[in-house]
Design a protein around this motif. Structure first.
Motif, PDB file in Angstrom:
ATOM      1  N   MET A 159      30.420  32.306  68.809  1.00 27.12           N
ATOM      2  CA  MET A 159      31.658  33.058  68.912  1.00 27.12           C
ATOM      3  C   MET A 159      31.806  34.016  67.726  1.00 27.12           C
ATOM      4  SD  MET A 159      35.474  31.406  69.232  1.00 27.12           S
ATOM      5  CE  MET A 159      34.716  29.945  69.943  1.00 27.12           C
ATOM      6  N   HIS A 160      32.451  35.153  67.977  1.00 26.64           N
ATOM      7  CA  HIS A 160      32.840  36.041  66.900  1.00 26.64           C
ATOM      8  C   HIS A 160      34.142  35.552  66.281  1.00 26.64           C
ATOM      9  CE1 HIS A 160      30.394  39.933  67.557  1.00 26.64           C
ATOM     10  NE2 HIS A 160      29.721  38.890  68.009  1.00 26.64           N
ATOM     11  N   ASP A 161      34.298  35.844  64.990  1.00 28.42           N
ATOM     12  CA  ASP A 161      35.582  35.585  64.359  1.00 28.42           C
ATOM     13  C   ASP A 161      36.447  36.830  64.510  1.00 28.42           C
ATOM     14  OD1 ASP A 161      37.389  33.975  63.158  1.00 28.42           O
ATOM     15  OD2 ASP A 161      36.399  33.890  61.213  1.00 28.42           O
ATOM     16  N   LEU A 162      37.729  36.626  64.682  1.00 29.86           N
ATOM     17  CA  LEU A 162      38.714  37.701  64.804  1.00 29.86           C
ATOM     18  C   LEU A 162      39.770  37.431  63.749  1.00 29.86           C
ATOM     19  CD1 LEU A 162      39.013  37.634  68.700  1.00 29.86           C
ATOM     20  CD2 LEU A 162      37.644  39.218  67.327  1.00 29.86           C
ATOM     21  N   VAL A 163      39.739  38.209  62.667  1.00 32.86           N
ATOM     22  CA  VAL A 163      40.527  37.915  61.476  1.00 32.86           C
ATOM     23  C   VAL A 163      41.579  38.995  61.253  1.00 32.86           C
ATOM     24  CG1 VAL A 163      40.420  37.573  58.972  1.00 32.86           C
ATOM     25  CG2 VAL A 163      38.602  36.664  60.438  1.00 32.86           C
ATOM     26  N   LEU A 164      42.788  38.571  60.990  1.00 34.98           N
ATOM     27  CA  LEU A 164      43.882  39.490  60.679  1.00 34.98           C
ATOM     28  C   LEU A 164      44.993  38.724  59.984  1.00 34.98           C
ATOM     29  CD1 LEU A 164      46.060  40.245  63.832  1.00 34.98           C
ATOM     30  CD2 LEU A 164      44.468  38.335  63.678  1.00 34.98           C
ATOM     31  N   PRO A 165      45.890  39.426  59.283  1.00 36.60           N
ATOM     32  CA  PRO A 165      47.036  38.750  58.664  1.00 36.60           C
ATOM     33  C   PRO A 165      48.041  38.313  59.728  1.00 36.60           C
ATOM     34  CG  PRO A 165      46.570  40.857  57.588  1.00 36.60           C
ATOM     35  CD  PRO A 165      45.803  40.837  58.878  1.00 36.60           C
ATOM     36  N   LEU A 166      48.531  37.091  59.588  1.00 39.76           N
ATOM     37  CA  LEU A 166      49.457  36.504  60.558  1.00 39.76           C
ATOM     38  C   LEU A 166      50.616  35.841  59.824  1.00 39.76           C
ATOM     39  CD1 LEU A 166      46.670  34.783  62.644  1.00 39.76           C
ATOM     40  CD2 LEU A 166      48.074  36.643  63.514  1.00 39.76           C
ATOM     41  N   CYS A 167      51.759  35.829  60.484  1.00 33.29           N
ATOM     42  CA  CYS A 167      52.919  35.152  59.907  1.00 33.29           C
ATOM     43  C   CYS A 167      53.898  34.802  61.029  1.00 33.29           C
ATOM     44  CB  CYS A 167      53.600  36.011  58.844  1.00 33.29           C
ATOM     45  SG  CYS A 167      54.243  37.579  59.470  1.00 33.29           S
ATOM     46  N   SER A 168      54.949  34.123  60.680  1.00 33.34           N
ATOM     47  CA  SER A 168      55.982  33.805  61.670  1.00 33.34           C
ATOM     48  C   SER A 168      56.824  35.048  61.954  1.00 33.34           C
ATOM     49  CB  SER A 168      56.878  32.679  61.153  1.00 33.34           C
ATOM     50  OG  SER A 168      57.682  33.154  60.081  1.00 33.34           O
ATOM     51  N   PRO A 169      57.475  35.145  63.106  1.00 33.49           N
ATOM     52  CA  PRO A 169      58.347  36.293  63.393  1.00 33.49           C
ATOM     53  C   PRO A 169      59.444  36.457  62.354  1.00 33.49           C
ATOM     54  CG  PRO A 169      57.910  35.048  65.389  1.00 33.49           C
ATOM     55  CD  PRO A 169      57.355  34.241  64.263  1.00 33.49           C
ATOM     56  N   ASP A 170      60.031  35.376  61.888  1.00 31.79           N
ATOM     57  CA  ASP A 170      61.102  35.479  60.893  1.00 31.79           C
ATOM     58  C   ASP A 170      60.582  36.017  59.567  1.00 31.79           C
ATOM     59  OD1 ASP A 170      62.973  34.569  62.674  1.00 31.79           O
ATOM     60  OD2 ASP A 170      62.935  32.483  61.954  1.00 31.79           O
ATOM     61  N   TYR A 171      59.377  35.587  59.178  1.00 27.87           N
ATOM     62  CA  TYR A 171      58.833  36.079  57.911  1.00 27.87           C
ATOM     63  C   TYR A 171      58.497  37.563  58.018  1.00 27.87           C
ATOM     64  CZ  TYR A 171      56.455  35.989  53.422  1.00 27.87           C
ATOM     65  OH  TYR A 171      56.098  36.240  52.118  1.00 27.87           O
ATOM     66  N   LEU A 172      57.985  37.988  59.163  1.00 29.37           N
ATOM     67  CA  LEU A 172      57.711  39.411  59.360  1.00 29.37           C
ATOM     68  C   LEU A 172      59.006  40.221  59.307  1.00 29.37           C
ATOM     69  CD1 LEU A 172      55.687  41.643  59.966  1.00 29.37           C
ATOM     70  CD2 LEU A 172      55.974  41.166  62.407  1.00 29.37           C
ATOM     71  N   LYS A 173      60.048  39.689  59.907  1.00 28.00           N
ATOM     72  CA  LYS A 173      61.357  40.355  59.855  1.00 28.00           C
ATOM     73  C   LYS A 173      61.824  40.484  58.409  1.00 28.00           C
ATOM     74  CE  LYS A 173      66.038  39.993  61.744  1.00 28.00           C
ATOM     75  NZ  LYS A 173      66.950  39.175  62.608  1.00 28.00           N
ATOM     76  N   HIS A 174      61.600  39.451  57.613  1.00 30.68           N
ATOM     77  CA  HIS A 174      61.961  39.486  56.198  1.00 30.68           C
ATOM     78  C   HIS A 174      61.196  40.581  55.463  1.00 30.68           C
ATOM     79  CE1 HIS A 174      62.397  38.335  52.012  1.00 30.68           C
ATOM     80  NE2 HIS A 174      61.082  38.114  51.939  1.00 30.68           N
ATOM     81  N   LEU A 175      59.888  40.678  55.694  1.00 28.94           N
ATOM     82  CA  LEU A 175      59.080  41.698  55.021  1.00 28.94           C
ATOM     83  C   LEU A 175      59.512  43.103  55.431  1.00 28.94           C
ATOM     84  CD1 LEU A 175      55.495  40.116  55.198  1.00 28.94           C
ATOM     85  CD2 LEU A 175      57.016  40.210  53.212  1.00 28.94           C
ATOM     86  N   ARG A 176      59.814  43.283  56.686  1.00 28.35           N
ATOM     87  CA  ARG A 176      60.219  44.617  57.162  1.00 28.35           C
ATOM     88  C   ARG A 176      61.611  44.999  56.670  1.00 28.35           C
ATOM     89  NH1 ARG A 176      57.708  44.520  63.388  1.00 28.35           N
ATOM     90  NH2 ARG A 176      55.537  44.832  62.704  1.00 28.35           N
ATOM     91  N   SER A 177      62.391  44.001  56.283  1.00 26.82           N
ATOM     92  CA  SER A 177      63.697  44.317  55.692  1.00 26.82           C
ATOM     93  C   SER A 177      63.547  44.870  54.280  1.00 26.82           C
ATOM     94  CB  SER A 177      64.582  43.063  55.673  1.00 26.82           C
ATOM     95  OG  SER A 177      64.105  42.124  54.716  1.00 26.82           O
ATOM     96  N   ILE A 178      62.413  44.625  53.665  1.00 26.68           N
ATOM     97  CA  ILE A 178      62.141  45.132  52.320  1.00 26.68           C
ATOM     98  C   ILE A 178      61.703  46.590  52.366  1.00 26.68           C
ATOM     99  CG2 ILE A 178      60.632  44.861  50.299  1.00 26.68           C
ATOM    100  CD1 ILE A 178      60.508  41.872  50.966  1.00 26.68           C
ATOM    101  N   SER A 179      60.819  46.893  53.323  1.00 28.14           N
ATOM    102  CA  SER A 179      60.274  48.244  53.431  1.00 28.14           C
ATOM    103  C   SER A 179      59.650  48.430  54.802  1.00 28.14           C
ATOM    104  CB  SER A 179      59.216  48.481  52.341  1.00 28.14           C
ATOM    105  OG  SER A 179      58.528  49.689  52.549  1.00 28.14           O
ATOM    106  N   ALA A 180      59.541  49.691  55.229  1.00 28.34           N
ATOM    107  CA  ALA A 180      58.841  49.995  56.474  1.00 28.34           C
ATOM    108  C   ALA A 180      57.352  50.227  56.240  1.00 28.34           C
ATOM    109  CB  ALA A 180      59.456  51.241  57.131  1.00 28.34           C
ATOM    110  N   ASP A 181      56.940  50.269  54.984  1.00 28.06           N
ATOM    111  CA  ASP A 181      55.560  50.529  54.605  1.00 28.06           C
ATOM    112  C   ASP A 181      54.811  49.204  54.453  1.00 28.06           C
ATOM    113  OD1 ASP A 181      53.159  51.391  53.622  1.00 28.06           O
ATOM    114  OD2 ASP A 181      53.936  52.163  51.735  1.00 28.06           O
TER     115      ASP A 181
END
Length: 328
Positions: A159-181
């Motif tokens: 199998m190939h590995d498929l790697v990317l940054p992941l988080c919970s929806p709430d944590y992503l919402k928290h990060l996006r509240s800091i900045s859109a970048d």
């Protein structure tokens, strides 16, 4: 057959074959006196002498030699049958060594499918980060995580590995509240480091031309399963394998941090063993089953990521960090 003393006959055969009461006692795990007693009982039953002594050596008499020729063939046939049965019983077992996180999160939920198709086989799965020393250990094959290139061994990419940054929806919402970048979000994110993965944060950041001053990891784990679980609970941002958390991704418990950044895609999971092990039918059968399962898994994983807006960036050895690979 009820009038034949089988025990005495067995003792006689051992003495005649080895030429010594002491050696026969050692093979049988009894005392020499016990062997001598059984020989006397057998001679009394037959009414003849089976041995005579010449210069401290035991010599078969004519009657003894006649009995030995028959008994040694019979006991040899029994021993051969016993060994064949033992080999057959042992041949119905399959021993697999697998990295812990892959074993628990990917293989574990699927292995019953293989067992149901092969109910007569005994399966042992050894979940450990250590690779097998095939010349020293009785293991049919490893399911290894790495870049391949294990000298003297057959390698099949599972199998190939498929790697990317992941988080919970709430944590992503928290990060996006800091900045859109996303780059600025990463500077404020709690990065979870899976220390034994091949593609870690420093390499991922460099490959995407993102700089984080004073990069540090407040959370470090030697098991991807722990990193993924913490990210699911909202504890931070994990850079890890979709192969190990596809159910959470499909349920929405984990989400891509930034779908616009391509998923790292490279061959990373391998079935590894000496070439001779493929002479076993069960090894070939498992390899075929594993290939079918992994193909279906990859199809679902890639479609899931595409539905979430992700694309893929294939990588090969030159694009990956060159470390000694260890198990997830």
């Amino acid at each position: 057959m009820r009038d034949i003393n089988i025990k005495a006959t067995e003792y006689f055969e051992a003495v005649a074959r080895l030429g010594s009461v002491t050696k026969a006692a050692g093979e049988l795990g009894v005392s020499p006196s016990a062997v001598s007693q059984q020989i006397r009982l057998l001679e009394k039953q037959f009414g003849v002498k089976l041995f005579r002594r010449e210069k401290r050596k035991l010599i078969l008499t004519l009657d003894g030699d006649r009995l030995f020729q028959t008994t040694t063939q019979a006991f040899s046939a029994i021993r051969n049958a016993r060994n064949a049965i033992s080999r057959q019983r042992e041949g119905r077992s399959l021993t697999i060594r697998v990295s812990p996180s892959f074993g628990v999160r990917w293989l574990g939920p699927r292995i019953y499918g293989f067992l149901s198709e092969n109910p007569d086989w005994n399966i042992r799965i050894d979940a450990t980060p250590d690779f097998t020393s095939f010349e020293m250990e009785v293991v049919d094959f490893d399911l290894r995580y790495g870049l391949g290139g294990w000298a003297g061994l057959t390698e099949l990419c599972v199998m190939h590995d498929l790697v990317l940054p992941l988080c919970s929806p709430d944590y992503l919402k928290h990060l996006r509240s800091i900045s859109a970048d996303p780059a600025e979000q990463l500077q404020h994110a709690r990065l979870i480091d899976s220390v034994k993965t091949l593609f870690r944060w420093d390499l991922w950041l460099a490959s995407n031309k993102i700089q984080i001053p004073n990069l540090s990891y407040p959370l470090r784990f030697d098991r991807s399963s722990m990193s993924i679980e913490l990210a699911k609970q909202g504890g931070g941002l994990a850079l890890d394998s979709v192969n190990l958390c596809l159910p959470e991704l499909r349920r929405g418990e984990l989400v891509p941090f930034c779908p616009e950044i391509p998923v790292i895609d490279f061959p990373a999971y391998w079935l590894v063993c000496p070439p001779r092990h493929f002479s076993r039918r069960i090894v070939n059968r498992f390899a075929e089953w594993l290939g079918n399962e992994s193909d279906e898994h990859e199809r679902v994983a890639r479609n899931t990521l595409k539905d979430l807006g992700c694309s893929f960036r294939p990588e090969t050895g030159s694009g990956l960090i060159q470390v000694s690979p260890s198990a997830l």
